[in-house]
Design an enzyme around this catalytic site. Sequence first.
Site, PDB file in Angstrom:
ATOM      1  N   CYS A  84       0.027   1.011   7.240  1.00 32.27           N
ATOM      2  CA  CYS A  84      -0.560   1.268   5.927  1.00 32.27           C
ATOM      3  C   CYS A  84      -1.890   2.007   6.042  1.00 32.27           C
ATOM      4  O   CYS A  84      -2.171   2.901   5.249  1.00 32.27           O
ATOM      5  CB  CYS A  84      -0.734  -0.035   5.161  1.00 32.27           C
ATOM      6  N   GLU A  93       0.826  -1.212   0.000  1.00 31.11           N
ATOM      7  CA  GLU A  93       0.000   0.000   0.000  1.00 31.11           C
ATOM      8  C   GLU A  93       0.861   1.264   0.000  1.00 31.11           C
ATOM      9  O   GLU A  93       0.570   2.219  -0.723  1.00 31.11           O
ATOM     10  CB  GLU A  93      -0.929   0.030   1.227  1.00 31.11           C
TER      11      GLU A  93
END
Length: 182
Positions: free
Chosen positions: A112, A81
């Site tokens: 993330c 991510e």
Amino acid sequence: MEELGEACLCRIEGARSYICSMNTAMNDAETFMREAIKLSIDNVEQGRGGPFGAVVVKDGKIIARGVNSVTATNDPTAHAEVIAIRNACQALNTFQLTGCEIFTSCEPCPMCLGAIYWARPDKLYYANSKEDAAAISFDDLDIYEELEKPIEERKLFTRQLLREEGLEAFRKWAESTKKVGY
């Protein structure tokens, strides 16, 4: 009576159009998720890192991809991510992803998720759950639990130092005419 019939037909046609657009959006969402999943599988098969992939989509097109590269780069922040966000921001020449959607092969870890919130996309989709990740030894539960504890009770020794000196940068930021808010 005829007017009522036409109104009903209009509502029915409107509903069909809405359902059709929802189906198209769902099909697109599934296509983008399949790409994130494909990235995660390819990453494992090529031995480049963990089983995680992510894509960033804007205006119905993938603008960035990312795969977990923690072990390949010796960078604990190189999650799929985060890499996808970095790539998307570079592609768009911005530090925020407003108007974008993120598709990730797994429910984001705390790091993330924080990065995703900072990037400010419109939507987030994930495939595997954090429980699925824990089942293969990617367990973020301890991090979630640590974040809820008072600082003095955390496993990682943490102590505040030189706050007054540190506040100088904050004062300068507050007064700056050169800053770009985010």
